[in-house]
Design an enzyme around this catalytic site. Structure first.
Site, PDB file in Angstrom:
ATOM      1  N   CYS A  46       1.145  -1.898   4.060  1.00  0.00           N
ATOM      2  CA  CYS A  46       1.198  -2.862   5.072  1.00  0.00           C
ATOM      3  C   CYS A  46      -0.198  -3.752   5.073  1.00  0.00           C
ATOM      4  CB  CYS A  46       1.495  -2.102   6.588  1.00  0.00           C
ATOM      5  SG  CYS A  46       2.922  -1.147   6.560  1.00  0.00           S
TER       6      CYS A  46
ATOM      7  N   ASP B   5       3.504  -6.940   5.728  1.00  0.00           N
ATOM      8  CA  ASP B   5       2.883  -7.003   4.377  1.00  0.00           C
ATOM      9  C   ASP B   5       3.650  -6.065   3.185  1.00  0.00           C
ATOM     10  OD1 ASP B   5       0.806  -6.631   1.953  1.00  0.00           O
ATOM     11  OD2 ASP B   5      -0.175  -8.126   3.662  1.00  0.00           O
ATOM     12  N   ILE B   6       3.182  -5.233   2.461  1.00  0.00           N
ATOM     13  CA  ILE B   6       3.641  -4.640   1.563  1.00  0.00           C
ATOM     14  C   ILE B   6       3.989  -3.156   1.778  1.00  0.00           C
ATOM     15  CG2 ILE B   6       1.743  -3.615   0.178  1.00  0.00           C
ATOM     16  CD1 ILE B   6       3.067  -4.356  -2.492  1.00  0.00           C
ATOM     17  N   THR B   7       5.216  -2.630   1.441  1.00  0.00           N
ATOM     18  CA  THR B   7       5.780  -1.417   1.802  1.00  0.00           C
ATOM     19  C   THR B   7       6.516  -0.926   0.660  1.00  0.00           C
ATOM     20  OG1 THR B   7       6.408   0.230   3.526  1.00  0.00           O
ATOM     21  CG2 THR B   7       7.934  -1.752   2.849  1.00  0.00           C
TER      22      THR B   7
ATOM     23  N   ALA C  17       7.630   2.659   8.857  1.00  0.00           N
ATOM     24  CA  ALA C  17       7.255   1.162   8.850  1.00  0.00           C
ATOM     25  C   ALA C  17       8.386   0.404   9.089  1.00  0.00           C
ATOM     26  CB  ALA C  17       6.898   0.761   7.238  1.00  0.00           C
TER      27      ALA C  17
ATOM     28  N   PHE D  85      13.823  -0.861   9.676  1.00  0.00           N
ATOM     29  CA  PHE D  85      12.706   0.209   9.505  1.00  0.00           C
ATOM     30  C   PHE D  85      12.823   1.284   8.428  1.00  0.00           C
ATOM     31  CE2 PHE D  85      16.171   2.119  12.016  1.00  0.00           C
ATOM     32  CZ  PHE D  85      16.199   3.231  11.465  1.00  0.00           C
TER      33      PHE D  85
END
EC number: 2.3.1.181
Length: 234
Positions: free
Chosen positions: A191, A91-93, A160, A174
């Site tokens: 996330c 998802d988003i980070t 993440a 990562f």
């Protein structure tokens, strides 16, 4: 099978420029694999590992939910941050200064053909690195990445992960918070996971700044052991 990995430290580099560069390396490997199969050749495919630190940027994976970004375009600009929807999983980070980002661009057929194993070994390299700082970390079931305090009310994510793979070639990777400004995570639901915090190595150690070059070397040492690889500077 070529287990040599060309290491490149790109320093402080724009996210989009780095993404484009990843795509170039990714395409180089995929094209060579296609040529090998088409022409019945056995030319060795290269592997790469990029270290980079990005300016403030938010990225959303292909299955991510845009509502997990809590900023408007103007608010993004006011914070000096950019936003990209990209082709990795997850998802988003957030990426930014004080964060060690690693992008392994590997032909997994040089190592093993198992994406699940690949993700678990990426996590293990970080877990072993944090252990050298006497930080106990672990996986959280169903949530890719590396966490502290799993199973407690104080669970918090320190690293993440999100990858893309095609024809057994990987990209993305990562992002380990080492000296990160955690305030930038307040602008997203990291996330897509509500109710869990984010942390950074310097916060956990109670110090102002951790030596990032030292952390990078520790990650490479464990990556080398886990993947039975050999790094070459390029």
């Amino acid at each position: 099978m070529n287990k040599k990995i060309q290491l490149q430290d790109l320093g402080h580099k724009d996210y989009k420029d780095t993404w484009d560069y990843q795509e170039e390396l990714f395409k180089e490997i995929v094209d060579l694999k296609i040529k090998n199969r088409r022409e019945e050749l056995n030319d060795e495919t290269p592997n790469y590992f990029l270290y980079v630190e990005h300016p403030h940027v938010y990225t959303l994976g292909k299955s991510g939910d845009l509502s997990n970004l809590l900023l408007s375009e103007k608010q993004l600009a006011d914070k000096g941050a950019t936003f990209y929807k990209i082709n990795r999983g997850g998802d988003i980070t957030y990426h930014g200064p004080g964060q060690i980002v690693g992008y392994p661009i590997l032909d997994l057929e040089n190592f093993f053909t198992d994406i699940h194993k690949y993700l678990r070994l990426l996590e293990e390299a970080i877990i072993l690195t944090l252990a050298e700082y006497n930080i106990f970390s672990s996986r959280s079931e169903g949530e890719t990445g590396v966490w502290l305090g799993v199973g407690t009310p104080f669970a918090r994510k320190i690293c993440a992960m999100g990858v893309r793979a095609s024809r057994w070639v990987t990209m993305h990777g990562f992002a380990l918070n080492v000296n990160a400004d955690l305030g930038y995570f307040d602008n997203i639901i990291p996330c897509g996971i509500r109710g869990k915090a984010v942390t950074s190595l310097n916060v956990e150690l109670g110090v102002e700044k951790v030596n990032e070059e030292e952390v990078k070397q520790k990650i490479l040492k464990h990556f080398t052991d886990l993947f039975e690889a050999e790094f070459e500077n390029s």
